[in-house]
Design a protein around this motif. Structure first.
Motif, mmCIF file in Angstrom:
data_model
loop_
_atom_site.group_PDB
_atom_site.id
_atom_site.type_symbol
_atom_site.label_atom_id
_atom_site.label_comp_id
_atom_site.label_asym_id
_atom_site.label_seq_id
_atom_site.Cartn_x
_atom_site.Cartn_y
_atom_site.Cartn_z
ATOM 1 N N THR A 161 57.412 87.618 13.427
ATOM 2 C CA THR A 161 57.002 86.916 12.219
ATOM 3 C C THR A 161 55.485 86.767 12.256
ATOM 4 O O THR A 161 54.865 86.832 13.324
ATOM 5 C CB THR A 161 57.640 85.526 12.124
ATOM 6 O OG1 THR A 161 57.055 84.670 13.122
ATOM 7 C CG2 THR A 161 59.141 85.586 12.297
ATOM 8 N N ASP B 295 60.184 81.416 9.062
ATOM 9 C CA ASP B 295 61.477 82.073 9.261
ATOM 10 C C ASP B 295 62.679 81.219 8.846
ATOM 11 O O ASP B 295 63.806 81.727 8.834
ATOM 12 C CB ASP B 295 61.638 82.586 10.688
ATOM 13 C CG ASP B 295 61.489 81.503 11.738
ATOM 14 O OD1 ASP B 295 61.347 80.321 11.384
ATOM 15 O OD2 ASP B 295 61.508 81.862 12.941
ATOM 16 N N HIS B 296 62.428 79.952 8.453
ATOM 17 C CA HIS B 296 63.547 79.143 7.947
ATOM 18 C C HIS B 296 63.661 79.197 6.426
ATOM 19 O O HIS B 296 64.616 78.659 5.857
ATOM 20 C CB HIS B 296 63.391 77.680 8.386
ATOM 21 C CG HIS B 296 62.272 76.948 7.682
ATOM 22 N ND1 HIS B 296 60.980 76.956 8.136
ATOM 23 C CD2 HIS B 296 62.264 76.193 6.555
ATOM 24 C CE1 HIS B 296 60.228 76.224 7.339
ATOM 25 N NE2 HIS B 296 60.987 75.755 6.356
ATOM 26 N N HIS B 297 62.727 79.836 5.742
ATOM 27 C CA HIS B 297 62.739 79.830 4.281
ATOM 28 C C HIS B 297 63.943 80.620 3.771
ATOM 29 O O HIS B 297 64.187 81.757 4.195
ATOM 30 C CB HIS B 297 61.451 80.436 3.732
ATOM 31 C CG HIS B 297 61.201 80.103 2.290
ATOM 32 N ND1 HIS B 297 61.910 80.698 1.265
ATOM 33 C CD2 HIS B 297 60.354 79.227 1.696
ATOM 34 C CE1 HIS B 297 61.491 80.214 0.099
ATOM 35 N NE2 HIS B 297 60.543 79.316 0.337
ATOM 36 N N TRP C 254 66.370 84.932 7.343
ATOM 37 C CA TRP C 254 65.959 85.500 8.627
ATOM 38 C C TRP C 254 66.904 85.082 9.742
ATOM 39 O O TRP C 254 67.769 84.211 9.575
ATOM 40 C CB TRP C 254 64.510 85.087 8.931
ATOM 41 C CG TRP C 254 63.800 86.100 9.780
ATOM 42 C CD1 TRP C 254 63.310 85.930 11.029
ATOM 43 C CD2 TRP C 254 63.522 87.456 9.417
ATOM 44 N NE1 TRP C 254 62.737 87.091 11.486
ATOM 45 C CE2 TRP C 254 62.860 88.044 10.515
ATOM 46 C CE3 TRP C 254 63.781 88.237 8.297
ATOM 47 C CZ2 TRP C 254 62.440 89.375 10.516
ATOM 48 C CZ3 TRP C 254 63.370 89.548 8.295
ATOM 49 C CH2 TRP C 254 62.709 90.105 9.394
ATOM 50 N N SER D 120 65.994 83.915 12.801
ATOM 51 C CA SER D 120 65.469 82.911 13.733
ATOM 52 C C SER D 120 65.009 81.682 12.964
ATOM 53 O O SER D 120 64.897 81.708 11.735
ATOM 54 C CB SER D 120 64.293 83.485 14.542
ATOM 55 O OG SER D 120 63.209 83.821 13.681
ATOM 56 N N ARG D 121 64.736 80.605 13.693
ATOM 57 C CA ARG D 121 64.225 79.365 13.111
ATOM 58 C C ARG D 121 63.191 78.786 14.083
ATOM 59 O O ARG D 121 63.291 77.647 14.500
ATOM 60 C CB ARG D 121 65.369 78.357 12.888
ATOM 61 C CG ARG D 121 66.447 78.778 11.896
ATOM 62 C CD ARG D 121 65.908 78.802 10.474
ATOM 63 N NE ARG D 121 66.961 79.067 9.506
ATOM 64 C CZ ARG D 121 67.355 80.282 9.150
ATOM 65 N NH1 ARG D 121 66.800 81.354 9.717
ATOM 66 N NH2 ARG D 121 68.303 80.448 8.252
ATOM 67 N N ARG D 122 62.174 79.582 14.413
ATOM 68 C CA ARG D 122 61.216 79.181 15.440
ATOM 69 C C ARG D 122 59.844 78.814 14.901
ATOM 70 O O ARG D 122 59.089 78.096 15.556
ATOM 71 C CB ARG D 122 61.051 80.298 16.470
ATOM 72 C CG ARG D 122 62.303 80.626 17.268
ATOM 73 C CD ARG D 122 62.005 81.677 18.336
ATOM 74 N NE ARG D 122 60.962 81.220 19.251
ATOM 75 C CZ ARG D 122 59.744 81.774 19.326
ATOM 76 N NH1 ARG D 122 59.408 82.783 18.534
ATOM 77 N NH2 ARG D 122 58.862 81.319 20.188
ATOM 78 N N ASP D 123 59.462 79.315 13.727
ATOM 79 C CA ASP D 123 58.075 79.209 13.271
ATOM 80 C C ASP D 123 57.585 77.766 13.146
ATOM 81 O O ASP D 123 56.498 77.430 13.623
ATOM 82 C CB ASP D 123 57.909 79.908 11.915
ATOM 83 C CG ASP D 123 57.896 81.427 12.032
ATOM 84 O OD1 ASP D 123 57.834 81.940 13.164
ATOM 85 O OD2 ASP D 123 57.947 82.091 10.982
ATOM 86 N N ASP E 293 59.878 67.835 5.656
ATOM 87 C CA ASP E 293 60.393 68.514 6.844
ATOM 88 C C ASP E 293 59.265 68.977 7.758
ATOM 89 O O ASP E 293 59.381 68.914 8.988
ATOM 90 C CB ASP E 293 61.244 69.718 6.437
ATOM 91 C CG ASP E 293 62.623 69.313 5.938
ATOM 92 O OD1 ASP E 293 63.037 68.175 6.223
ATOM 93 O OD2 ASP E 293 63.277 70.128 5.265
#
Length: 477
Positions: free
Chosen positions: A249, A273-275, A280, A282-285, A315
């Motif tokens: 990303t 990456d959660h948008h 996507w 992953s959920r790391r950004d 958030d």
């Protein structure tokens, strides 16, 4: 020299250093001298060079706007409000920005108008992300605003030849020369005789810069102890392009280069990456941004116009990310921007509990100051810069007065801003900007827009006229 005093201020938003937050106070005096606040309290009994009444006024810190493009955005009024670009998820970046351009004279006119709007809406510090031109720094200095000059540069320009494929024209040698010129300009800004200019390192976009340019730029920022800002995660197209190139990303790639840290400001950072538009894996950004201490420059209006939104303001803050506010488009009205930020976030989160007015106001003051690595702006306290705003509490839009900041954000508008002081100088007096000739700037901007429109067909990939690119709301009858 004795200080200037504003006495008997009805309401004030002051900084409580011990609690680390803004607080309300009633019936206070504030004194300032040599551009700094020297007293905040019940009564100032000392000698004063001048005394002004604060009755019927809210005194609050000036807003810190950490992301603007004043030299380009006012030119696009009436043109890009409702444009469509289906090949790029309706982002205006790729089909429209490259074809609606201006001259240095047009940029200067746009800049004066944007800064006047910012001052009138209570902004006392602005980050100006512009392509530099002759006289740019002096116009900033003459405007009376406190400005952080952020001359942009890059290795490539983007374009499209068909309306759906994003292409890049690379010239790293030119990018290196532009970076060197920007770094020289940064030194000039820091030495500007106005005393109100600072600077920022600003490679333009994550997808138009090579890794070498980014690493060298960040090293320069670290060496000079400057903030570093870049546009990143601002479109779906950019996200996928960066993953195609790097297998990461955009945020993860920045981290791999060592350029994601506490001095880094991420322009927009919407498409993490959660948008949900990315779907996507992953959920790391978001957690990575918080862990590295980077800030996000949140500019809701320009994206909401295109149906795009941060997911969500609350958030990001709950994740531990420092968020500041910017005005990335016209109107350069910070009060309107804050209202848009609030309403959009609550709609996206589907709850009023996403944030409070205090959260939004703090992001626009202390959040911006923190992103700029400063503790002397965005707050009212002894030792801070004398950058503050007086709001008219007698205006019907501000009455009845129960909670003035909440009323300003949700009920009033920037017209209730009566006086703005920057560095101890009054640059807005009774609602009028004293440092900028708006009539002359407006006439120059109108001419610049006419010239820009005349050249659109030759720059557009499909050879379209302005009426085809940007249809008017109603046809001529």
């Amino acid at each position: 020299m004795a200080p200037i005093v504003i006495e008997h201020v009805d309401w004030a938003v002051l900084w409580d250093a011990e609690a680390g937050r803004h607080v309300y106070r009633r019936d206070v005096d504030i004194a300032f001298d040599n551009g700094a606040i020297v007293f905040v309290g019940e009564r100032y009994e000392g000698e004063a060079a001048a005394r002004h009444s604060g009755r019927g006024r809210l005194l609050m810190p000036g807003f810190v706007d950490i992301h603007t493009h004043p030299t380009s955005e006012p030119l696009r009024r009436g043109l890009t409000d409702e444009i469509l670009s289906p090949g790029f998820h309706h982002s205006s970046l790729y089909e429209y920005l490259p074809v609606i351009t201006t001259t240095p004279e047009g940029a200067a006119a746009a800049m004066r108008i944007a800064v006047a709007e910012l001052l009138k809406s209570g902004v006392t510090t602005v980050v100006d992300l512009s392509v530099p031109f002759e006289g740019w720094l002096d116009i900033l200095g003459e405007s009376g605003i406190r400005a952080c000059a952020a001359p942009m540069y890059r290795d490539a320009r983007w374009f499209t030849s068909n309306g759906h494929a994003l292409e890049y024209e690379w010239d790293s040698a030119a990018g290196g020369r532009a970076m060197a010129a920007a770094h020289r300009l940064i030194e000039r800004a820091r030495q500007h005789p106005s005393g109100r200019l600072s600077a920022m390192v600003a490679p333009a976009q994550i997808d138009t810069c090579t890794a070498d340019l980014l690493v060298e730029s960040h090293a320069f920022a670290r060496e000079r102890n400057l903030p570093f800002q870049i546009h990143v995660s601002q479109s779906v197209a950019e996200f996928h392009e960066m993953f195609r190139r790097t297998g990461m990303t955009p945020i993860a790639w920045m981290d791999s280069l060592g350029i994601l840290d506490e001095r880094t400001i991420l322009g927009h950072a919407i498409f993490l990456d959660h948008h949900p538009w990315l779907h996507w894996t992953s959920r790391r950004d978001l957690g990575l941004i918080a862990e590295r201490g980077a800030s996000v420059a949140h500019c809701p209006t320009v994206f909401v116009r295109r149906g795009i939104a941060l997911r969500s303001f609350g958030d990001y803050e709950r994740a531990g990310v420092n968020v500041g506010i910017g005005t990335d488009t016209y109107p350069h009205d910070m009060v309107a921007e804050l209202r848009t930020a609030s309403y959009t976030a609550r709609t996206i989160a589907e709850t009023v509990a996403d944030h409070t007015a205090a959260d939004i106001f703090t992001a626009a003051t202390v959040g911006g100051a923190r992103a700029l690595r400063r503790e002397d702006i965005g707050r009212i306290a002894p030792g801070a810069k004398a950058d503050f705003v007086l709001v008219d509490l007698t205006d019907p839009a501000m009455r009845p007065i129960y909670d003035p900041v909440r009323t300003l954000l949700y009920s009033a508008d920037s017209r209730v801003v009566r006086d703005v002081w920057v560095d101890g100088e009054r640059v807005v007096a009774d609602g009028r900007v004293t440092t900028i000739d708006l009539d002359a700037a407006t006439a120059a901007l109108e001419e610049a827009q006419r010239e820009a429109i005349a050249g659109v067909r030759g720059r557009d990939w499909a050879g379209r006229r302005i009426e085809e690119l940007c249809p008017r709301a109603f046809p001529f009858g």
